[in-house]
Design a protein around this motif. Sequence first.
Motif, PDB file in Angstrom:
ATOM      1  N   UNK A  91       1.306  -1.050   0.104  1.00 24.77           N
ATOM      2  CA  UNK A  91      -0.275  -0.115   0.302  1.00 24.77           C
ATOM      3  C   UNK A  91       0.848   0.968  -0.166  1.00 24.77           C
ATOM      4  N   UNK A  92       0.965   2.386  -1.024  1.00 27.16           N
ATOM      5  CA  UNK A  92       1.662   2.997  -1.495  1.00 27.16           C
ATOM      6  C   UNK A  92       1.810   4.311  -0.706  1.00 27.16           C
ATOM      7  N   UNK A  93       2.805   4.716  -0.246  1.00 27.14           N
ATOM      8  CA  UNK A  93       2.988   6.393   0.317  1.00 27.14           C
ATOM      9  C   UNK A  93       2.633   7.773  -0.588  1.00 27.14           C
ATOM     10  N   UNK A 161     -17.060   4.204   1.091  1.00 28.91           N
ATOM     11  CA  UNK A 161     -15.858   4.898   1.537  1.00 28.91           C
ATOM     12  C   UNK A 161     -16.415   6.181   0.812  1.00 28.91           C
ATOM     13  N   UNK A 162     -16.883   5.960  -0.970  1.00 26.86           N
ATOM     14  CA  UNK A 162     -17.184   6.894  -1.909  1.00 26.86           C
ATOM     15  C   UNK A 162     -17.616   7.704  -1.811  1.00 26.86           C
ATOM     16  N   UNK A 163     -19.333   7.214  -0.865  1.00 22.02           N
ATOM     17  CA  UNK A 163     -20.930   7.090  -0.718  1.00 22.02           C
ATOM     18  C   UNK A 163     -20.180   8.762   0.502  1.00 22.02           C
ATOM     19  N   UNK A 164     -19.121   7.942   1.698  1.00 25.29           N
ATOM     20  CA  UNK A 164     -18.714   8.975   2.684  1.00 25.29           C
ATOM     21  C   UNK A 164     -17.888  10.366   1.973  1.00 25.29           C
ATOM     22  N   UNK A 165     -17.276  10.061   0.961  1.00 29.48           N
ATOM     23  CA  UNK A 165     -16.789  11.926   0.404  1.00 29.48           C
ATOM     24  C   UNK A 165     -15.408  11.210  -0.474  1.00 29.48           C
ATOM     25  N   UNK A 166     -15.069   9.730   0.286  1.00 30.20           N
ATOM     26  CA  UNK A 166     -13.452   9.301  -0.307  1.00 30.20           C
ATOM     27  C   UNK A 166     -13.212   9.498  -1.314  1.00 30.20           C
ATOM     28  N   UNK A 167     -11.708   9.748  -1.626  1.00 30.85           N
ATOM     29  CA  UNK A 167     -10.953   9.764  -3.261  1.00 30.85           C
ATOM     30  C   UNK A 167     -10.455   8.878  -3.261  1.00 30.85           C
ATOM     31  N   UNK A 168     -10.467   8.526  -3.963  1.00 36.26           N
ATOM     32  CA  UNK A 168      -9.791   7.450  -5.227  1.00 36.26           C
ATOM     33  C   UNK A 168      -8.436   8.225  -5.285  1.00 36.26           C
ATOM     34  N   UNK A 169      -7.231   7.271  -4.448  1.00 35.93           N
ATOM     35  CA  UNK A 169      -5.881   8.281  -5.081  1.00 35.93           C
ATOM     36  C   UNK A 169      -4.968   7.546  -5.302  1.00 35.93           C
ATOM     37  N   UNK A 170      -4.800   6.545  -5.000  1.00 34.91           N
ATOM     38  CA  UNK A 170      -3.977   5.814  -5.335  1.00 34.91           C
ATOM     39  C   UNK A 170      -4.420   3.870  -5.325  1.00 34.91           C
ATOM     40  N   UNK A 171      -3.994   2.992  -6.706  1.00 33.79           N
ATOM     41  CA  UNK A 171      -4.176   1.870  -6.350  1.00 33.79           C
ATOM     42  C   UNK A 171      -2.926   1.182  -5.949  1.00 33.79           C
ATOM     43  N   UNK A 172      -3.647  -0.189  -5.601  1.00 32.73           N
ATOM     44  CA  UNK A 172      -2.195  -0.625  -4.586  1.00 32.73           C
ATOM     45  C   UNK A 172      -2.221  -2.035  -4.895  1.00 32.73           C
ATOM     46  N   UNK A 173      -0.600  -2.648  -4.341  1.00 32.70           N
ATOM     47  CA  UNK A 173      -0.310  -3.581  -4.838  1.00 32.70           C
ATOM     48  C   UNK A 173      -1.214  -5.233  -3.523  1.00 32.70           C
ATOM     49  N   UNK A 174      -2.148  -4.615  -2.996  1.00 30.67           N
ATOM     50  CA  UNK A 174      -2.726  -5.630  -2.067  1.00 30.67           C
ATOM     51  C   UNK A 174      -4.515  -6.046  -2.902  1.00 30.67           C
ATOM     52  N   UNK A 175      -3.976  -7.283  -2.412  1.00 25.64           N
ATOM     53  CA  UNK A 175      -5.298  -7.861  -2.631  1.00 25.64           C
ATOM     54  C   UNK A 175      -6.076  -8.808  -1.453  1.00 25.64           C
ATOM     55  N   UNK A 176      -7.243  -8.602  -1.069  1.00 23.98           N
ATOM     56  CA  UNK A 176      -7.842  -9.562  -0.221  1.00 23.98           C
ATOM     57  C   UNK A 176      -9.342 -10.121  -1.377  1.00 23.98           C
ATOM     58  N   UNK A 177      -9.330 -11.974  -0.911  1.00 23.58           N
ATOM     59  CA  UNK A 177     -10.714 -11.922  -1.240  1.00 23.58           C
ATOM     60  C   UNK A 177     -10.249 -12.054  -2.741  1.00 23.58           C
ATOM     61  N   UNK A 179      -9.912  -9.703  -4.345  1.00 23.95           N
ATOM     62  CA  UNK A 179     -10.748  -8.729  -5.155  1.00 23.95           C
ATOM     63  C   UNK A 179      -8.762  -7.411  -4.901  1.00 23.95           C
ATOM     64  N   UNK A 180      -8.429  -6.308  -6.070  1.00 28.47           N
ATOM     65  CA  UNK A 180      -7.821  -5.237  -5.983  1.00 28.47           C
ATOM     66  C   UNK A 180      -7.525  -4.508  -4.047  1.00 28.47           C
ATOM     67  N   UNK A 181      -7.679  -4.439  -3.928  1.00 31.09           N
ATOM     68  CA  UNK A 181      -7.815  -2.808  -2.775  1.00 31.09           C
ATOM     69  C   UNK A 181      -7.303  -1.605  -2.831  1.00 31.09           C
ATOM     70  N   UNK A 182      -7.492  -0.519  -2.920  1.00 31.26           N
ATOM     71  CA  UNK A 182      -7.253   0.259  -3.156  1.00 31.26           C
ATOM     72  C   UNK A 182      -6.941   1.619  -2.548  1.00 31.26           C
ATOM     73  N   UNK A 183      -6.475   2.961  -2.573  1.00 32.42           N
ATOM     74  CA  UNK A 183      -5.639   3.543  -1.378  1.00 32.42           C
ATOM     75  C   UNK A 183      -6.884   4.618  -1.902  1.00 32.42           C
TER      76      UNK A 183
END
Length: 189
Positions: A91-93, A161-177, A179-183
């Motif tokens: 998960x990038x900085x 998270x989008x519904x709460x006003x979060x914005x997509x900042x970056x893709x990650x290399x993390x995958x759970x079940x 599905x990719x995780x996004x930052x």
Amino acid sequence: MSIEVRPATVFEDVRTLVGPKSPDASVCWCLSYRIPSKVNNAMRGQERGAFVAQLLEDGPLGVMAYDGDEPVGWAAVAPRADTTFARNRKIPHVDDLPVWSLWCIRVRPGHRGRGVSHALIAGAIDHARAGGAPALEAYPLDNRGAKVDLTMAYAGLRANFEAAGFQHVADTDSVLSGHPRVLMRHLLD
């Protein structure tokens, strides 16, 4: 159902949401991203609960959702620098902003599908803001509407998270079940 979200400070309530049914079980207690892996993996059974109780002496470990006096939801939130996300390779900085991280959402069976996770995200935003965070990050699953195994849905879903006003900042290399995780980030200033 009227949901109230407040800082997670009561050990018994935290145990209700993230502790084991059997006191000797070595379940997560939502420590996986909070402490170094070596420390986390070395603890067994009741040591884990005792460690969480000790952490609570220093302050809240996130936020809890309540329906009346009944704890029905949990969200882990803390400064990123105090978590393993500070060193996570998958998960990038994206910058050096001293953001807080929201990494786990749990809603008790029987209370799901009633907006508890949305209330927890809003409560985490308020908690991070009250703690002086300039922004709150989350690392949810980008499941694109596909069904998610509830065991692995702890990271949350991008749409919530989008519904709460979060914005997509970056893709990650993390995958759970599968599905990719996004930052995602919510600016608090």
